[in-house]
Design a protein around this motif. Structure first.
Motif, PDB file in Angstrom:
ATOM      1  N   PRO A 120      -3.366  20.897   9.628  1.00  0.00           N
ATOM      2  CA  PRO A 120      -2.037  21.293   9.134  1.00  0.00           C
ATOM      3  C   PRO A 120      -0.954  20.271   9.438  1.00  0.00           C
ATOM      4  O   PRO A 120       0.072  20.230   8.749  1.00  0.00           O
ATOM      5  N   THR A 121      -1.162  19.428  10.439  1.00  0.00           N
ATOM      6  CA  THR A 121      -0.150  18.422  10.779  1.00  0.00           C
ATOM      7  C   THR A 121      -0.385  17.094  10.080  1.00  0.00           C
ATOM      8  O   THR A 121       0.493  16.230  10.089  1.00  0.00           O
ATOM      9  N   ALA A 122      -1.563  16.926   9.479  1.00  0.00           N
ATOM     10  CA  ALA A 122      -1.895  15.691   8.755  1.00  0.00           C
ATOM     11  C   ALA A 122      -2.886  16.041   7.648  1.00  0.00           C
ATOM     12  O   ALA A 122      -4.089  15.832   7.775  1.00  0.00           O
ATOM     13  N   PRO A 123      -2.384  16.613   6.532  1.00  0.00           N
ATOM     14  CA  PRO A 123      -3.263  17.064   5.461  1.00  0.00           C
ATOM     15  C   PRO A 123      -4.203  15.958   4.962  1.00  0.00           C
ATOM     16  O   PRO A 123      -3.821  14.790   4.881  1.00  0.00           O
ATOM     17  N   LYS A 124      -5.417  16.354   4.645  1.00  0.00           N
ATOM     18  CA  LYS A 124      -6.432  15.419   4.164  1.00  0.00           C
ATOM     19  C   LYS A 124      -6.283  15.217   2.658  1.00  0.00           C
ATOM     20  O   LYS A 124      -6.242  16.189   1.906  1.00  0.00           O
ATOM     21  N   PRO A 125      -6.224  13.981   2.167  1.00  0.00           N
ATOM     22  CA  PRO A 125      -6.214  13.757   0.709  1.00  0.00           C
ATOM     23  C   PRO A 125      -7.533  14.225   0.098  1.00  0.00           C
ATOM     24  O   PRO A 125      -8.607  13.869   0.591  1.00  0.00           O
ATOM     25  N   ASP A 134      -7.364   6.849  -0.368  1.00  0.00           N
ATOM     26  CA  ASP A 134      -6.848   6.018   0.727  1.00  0.00           C
ATOM     27  C   ASP A 134      -5.398   5.600   0.504  1.00  0.00           C
ATOM     28  O   ASP A 134      -4.704   5.215   1.457  1.00  0.00           O
ATOM     29  N   GLU A 135      -4.933   5.659  -0.743  1.00  0.00           N
ATOM     30  CA  GLU A 135      -3.601   5.169  -1.076  1.00  0.00           C
ATOM     31  C   GLU A 135      -2.568   6.279  -1.235  1.00  0.00           C
ATOM     32  O   GLU A 135      -1.463   6.044  -1.728  1.00  0.00           O
ATOM     33  N   VAL A 136      -2.928   7.507  -0.828  1.00  0.00           N
ATOM     34  CA  VAL A 136      -2.009   8.639  -0.943  1.00  0.00           C
ATOM     35  C   VAL A 136      -1.853   9.324   0.413  1.00  0.00           C
ATOM     36  O   VAL A 136      -2.834   9.704   1.044  1.00  0.00           O
ATOM     37  N   VAL A 137      -0.616   9.468   0.841  1.00  0.00           N
ATOM     38  CA  VAL A 137      -0.284  10.223   2.052  1.00  0.00           C
ATOM     39  C   VAL A 137       0.155  11.617   1.607  1.00  0.00           C
ATOM     40  O   VAL A 137       1.095  11.754   0.809  1.00  0.00           O
ATOM     41  N   TRP A 174      -3.500   9.102  -8.893  1.00  0.00           N
ATOM     42  CA  TRP A 174      -2.764   9.206  -7.640  1.00  0.00           C
ATOM     43  C   TRP A 174      -1.940  10.491  -7.586  1.00  0.00           C
ATOM     44  O   TRP A 174      -1.811  11.103  -6.536  1.00  0.00           O
ATOM     45  N   GLY A 175      -1.421  10.906  -8.731  1.00  0.00           N
ATOM     46  CA  GLY A 175      -0.640  12.141  -8.776  1.00  0.00           C
ATOM     47  C   GLY A 175      -1.485  13.392  -8.639  1.00  0.00           C
ATOM     48  O   GLY A 175      -0.966  14.464  -8.298  1.00  0.00           O
ATOM     49  N   GLY A 209       6.978  -3.763  -3.958  1.00  0.00           N
ATOM     50  CA  GLY A 209       5.875  -4.637  -3.594  1.00  0.00           C
ATOM     51  C   GLY A 209       4.829  -3.937  -2.739  1.00  0.00           C
ATOM     52  O   GLY A 209       3.933  -4.584  -2.175  1.00  0.00           O
ATOM     53  N   ARG A 210       4.902  -2.626  -2.649  1.00  0.00           N
ATOM     54  CA  ARG A 210       3.932  -1.834  -1.887  1.00  0.00           C
ATOM     55  C   ARG A 210       3.085  -1.003  -2.849  1.00  0.00           C
ATOM     56  O   ARG A 210       3.445  -0.837  -4.013  1.00  0.00           O
ATOM     57  N   SER A 211       1.970  -0.450  -2.360  1.00  0.00           N
ATOM     58  CA  SER A 211       1.054   0.232  -3.278  1.00  0.00           C
ATOM     59  C   SER A 211       0.872   1.725  -3.009  1.00  0.00           C
ATOM     60  O   SER A 211       0.596   2.496  -3.928  1.00  0.00           O
ATOM     61  N   LYS A 212       1.013   2.180  -1.769  1.00  0.00           N
ATOM     62  CA  LYS A 212       0.739   3.582  -1.468  1.00  0.00           C
ATOM     63  C   LYS A 212       1.871   4.490  -1.943  1.00  0.00           C
ATOM     64  O   LYS A 212       3.018   4.063  -2.100  1.00  0.00           O
ATOM     65  N   ILE A 213       1.515   5.762  -2.159  1.00  0.00           N
ATOM     66  CA  ILE A 213       2.537   6.775  -2.425  1.00  0.00           C
ATOM     67  C   ILE A 213       2.316   7.954  -1.493  1.00  0.00           C
ATOM     68  O   ILE A 213       1.224   8.148  -0.956  1.00  0.00           O
ATOM     69  N   ALA A 214       3.346   8.753  -1.311  1.00  0.00           N
ATOM     70  CA  ALA A 214       3.240  10.031  -0.622  1.00  0.00           C
ATOM     71  C   ALA A 214       3.523  11.125  -1.640  1.00  0.00           C
ATOM     72  O   ALA A 214       4.316  10.928  -2.568  1.00  0.00           O
ATOM     73  N   LYS A 215       2.863  12.262  -1.496  1.00  0.00           N
ATOM     74  CA  LYS A 215       3.092  13.378  -2.408  1.00  0.00           C
ATOM     75  C   LYS A 215       2.860  14.689  -1.678  1.00  0.00           C
ATOM     76  O   LYS A 215       2.292  14.721  -0.587  1.00  0.00           O
ATOM     77  N   LEU A 216       3.270  15.784  -2.301  1.00  0.00           N
ATOM     78  CA  LEU A 216       3.162  17.095  -1.700  1.00  0.00           C
ATOM     79  C   LEU A 216       1.829  17.750  -2.033  1.00  0.00           C
ATOM     80  O   LEU A 216       1.354  17.696  -3.173  1.00  0.00           O
TER      81      LEU A 216
END
Length: 468
Positions: free
Chosen positions: A176-181, A194-197, A161-162, A144-151
Motif C-alpha cells: 500500500p505504500t509503494a504500489p506495484k506496476p 519499469d518506466e511507470v511509478v 504507459w497510461g 529529457g526524461r522518460s519515466k511517468i507517474a500515474k494513479l
C-alpha cells in the motif's frame, strides 16, 4: 409492494429484444467476440440502438431508455443536438476533410484557449488516447526524461504507459505504500512497467515520497483530477497541493487528463479543484459527438510541437486530426455550453446524488454515491472510498452492482456498469427524480443482496481482527 415500487418492474423482464439478439448473432460472425470495442456491455447480448433523441435512446426493438451513459460521458447535450446537426449538415455539403487547415479549427482552439486556464496553445488529434499519448511524448521531450507517474486504477486510454495498473487487483497491486506496476494486457513489455511509478489517489505522503524518490527520472505525472474508473472520488485539497508542489520543485510536468472530466465546470476540472497543470488533455465533449482529442498547455511546453524551424522535437500529425466535421460539431456544442448550461447540469447532478444518498441513508443500505457536477457513481461500500483500492468491490458486491445495472435497464434507464453515469443538458428535474425512484426501488426489492454485502464486509473484518 412498497409505495416506492409502484410502477417499477421488480420481477425481471427480457432485457434484450429479439432484434438485438439477432443482430448480435450476425455480429459474432464478423467480430472476435461479437463487438467492436471491449467497453460494450452485454447481458449476455448487447442492446442495439436505432436512434437517439435528446436524453433518450431507442433500441432496434422499439424500447426507449433514459441514457446515463451518453457514449461514456461524451454527449453532454444528449443525442441529435439541433445546433450540432445543423452545423454538420452545412459542413458536409462543403466537404468532410482536407489536407489543408480550415478556419473552424482556429475558432475551436480560440474557444478552448479563452476558456480553459493554462491552455495557451492547442493541438488537435482524433481520440483521448492520442491526446494522452502525445502529452506524454511532449513531457518527455520537454524534460529529457522518460519515466511517468500515474494513479492506480485510473483510465487514460490505450497507450501502454497510461494503461499500467489500470486493472490492478488485491492479488497483484502490492504494498500500500509503494504500489506495484501491473500489466493491463498479456505481452506488455517489462520495460513499460519499469518506466511507470504508480501512486495511490489521495495518498498525500505517498505522493511526496514517491515523486521525490524518482524525480531525476520522471518526465511527468499523469492524473485525472477525479478518475472515473478509479472511483469518481473527490480529490483532497492537500493531495492536489502535494502533487503541485512536488512536481514544481523537481521539474516534473503535470499532465491533467480531462478527456472525461472537462465537463465538470465551465473552465474544466483542474480549475474546479485548484490544480495548475502544465498540459491538459481534452476530448469527448469538445467534439460535439464526433471523434476528437486535444492537447493544450503552457506555450513553452507546447513548443515541442513547433515545426516552423524544421523537424519538431515531437512530430505530431494525423489524417483526420482537426478534420472540419469534428471542429464544426465541437464548436457548436461548446458554444452552447455556457454558464447557464453548467448550472443546470450541476443542479440536476445534486438532485440525483442527494436523492440516492438519502435513499441509502433512509434504508441503512451498505452503499454510497460519489461524483460531482453532472457525474455520479454508486459504490457497493458503506463509506465513501478514498481511492481505487477502497472502491474495489468484493465478489458479492460486484454481483450487486451488476444486478443494479440490470434493474435500471428493466426500468428503462441505461446505467453504466463500473463507471461514471452522466447527466445531459436535455434532462429535466423529472428525469432526475425518476433516477432516484428507480434506485430506491432497487434497494427495496433487493434487500437480500444488500444483506450479502454486509455479511461479506463483516466476515472480512472479523478475519482481519484474527490475523492482526
Amino acid at each position: 409492494m412498497n409505495q416506492e415500487l409502484a410502477g417499477l418492474n421488480v420481477t425481471g423482464i427480457e432485457r434484450v429484444g429479439q432484434r438485438s439478439k439477432d443482430s448480435f448473432a450476425r455480429a459474432r460472425l464478423v467480430f472476435p467476440d461479437g463487438t467492436s470495442r471491449v467497453t460494450v456491455e452485454r447481458d449476455p447480448e448487447p442492446l442495439y440502438i436505432d436512434r437517439g433523441e435528446g436524453s433518450y435512446l431507442f433500441d432496434v426493438d422499439g424500447r426507449r431508455y433514459l441514457d446515463l451513459n451518453c457514449n461514456f460521458t461524451t454527449l453532454i447535450h444528449g443525442h441529435a443536438f439541433a445546433p450540432v446537426v445543423e452545423a454538420l449538415t452545412h459542413q458536409l455539403q462543403r466537404g468532410s476533410c482536407f489536407a489543408n487547415p480550415t478556419e473552424g479549427e482556429i475558432e475551436l482552439a480560440e474557444l478552448l484557449c479563452g476558456r480553459i486556464p493554462q491552455v495557451d496553445r492547442v493541438r488537435f488529434v482524433n481520440t483521448g488516447t492520442e491526446a494522452v499519448l502525445f502529452a506524454i511524448k511532449a513531457a518527455r521531450a520537454f524534460t529529457g526524461r522518460s519515466k511517468i507517474a500515474k494513479l492506480e486504477g485510473a483510465y487514460h486510454g490505450a497507450y501502454d504507459w497510461g494503461e499500467v495498473s489500470l486493472a490492478a487487483t488485491p492479488e497483484n497491486w502490492g504494498d500500500p505504500t509503494a504500489p506495484k506496476p501491473t500489466a493491463f494486457y498479456r505481452g506488455t513489455p517489462a520495460s513499460v512497467l519499469d518506466e511507470v511509478v504508480v501512486l495511490r489517489f489521495n495518498d498525500v505522503e505517498g505522493v511526496r515520497r514517491l515523486l521525490s524518490l524518482h524525480a531525476h527520472e520522471l518526465a511527468a505525472i499523469l492524473l485525472d483530477p477525479m478518475p472515473s474508473r478509479g472511483g469518481l472520488i473527490a480529490p483532497k485539497p492537500e493531495f492536489i497541493g502535494a502533487i503541485q508542489e512536488t512536481a514544481r520543485n523537481n521539474g516534473i510536468v503535470v499532465i491533467a487528463d480531462e478527456v472525461l472530466n472537462l465537463r465538470q465546470d465551465f473552465r474544466g476540472s483542474s480549475a474546479r479543484y485548484g490544480l495548475v497543470p502544465d498540459l491538459i488533455t481534452m476530448g469527448k465533449i469538445i467534439g460535439g459527438g464526433l471523434p476528437i482529442g486535444a492537447i493544450g498547455g503552457r506555450e513553452d511546453v507546447m513548443k515541442v510541437f513547433d515545426a516552423s524551424a524544421g523537424r519538431p522535437l515531437v512530430p505530431q500529425g494525423g489524417t483526420f486530426s482537426a478534420n472540419p466535421l469534428s471542429m464544426t460539431a465541437g464548436l457548436a456544442a461548446m458554444r452552447h455550453l455556457d454558464h447557464a448550461a453548467f448550472a443546470h447540469l450541476e443542479l440536476l447532478g445534486n438532485v440525483v446524488r442527494e436523492g440516492i444518498g438519502g435513499a441509502i441513508s433512509n434504508r441503512g443500505a451498505p452503499l454510497c454515491v460519489t461524483g460531482a457536477a453532472s457525474l455520479f457513481r454508486i459504490h457497493p461500500v458503506a463509506q465513501i472510498p478514498n481511492d481505487y483500492r477502497e472502491a474495489h468491490p468484493a465478489p458479492a458486491a460486484a454481483t450487486v452492482m451488476k444486478e443494479l445495472t440490470r434493474f435500471f435497464v428493466e426500468n428503462d434507464i441505461i446505467l453504466p456498469h463500473g463507471a461514471a453515469a452522466s447527466i445531459s443538458t436535455p434532462m429535466t428535474h423529472a428525469d432526475a427524480e425518476f433516477i432516484v425512484d428507480v434506485f430506491a426501488g432497487f434497494l427495496d426489492s433487493h434487500q437480500y443482496m444488500l444483506d450479502a454485502i454486509t455479511g461479506t464486509v463483516l466476515a472480512v473484518s472479523q478475519q482481519g481482527n484474527k490475523t492482526s
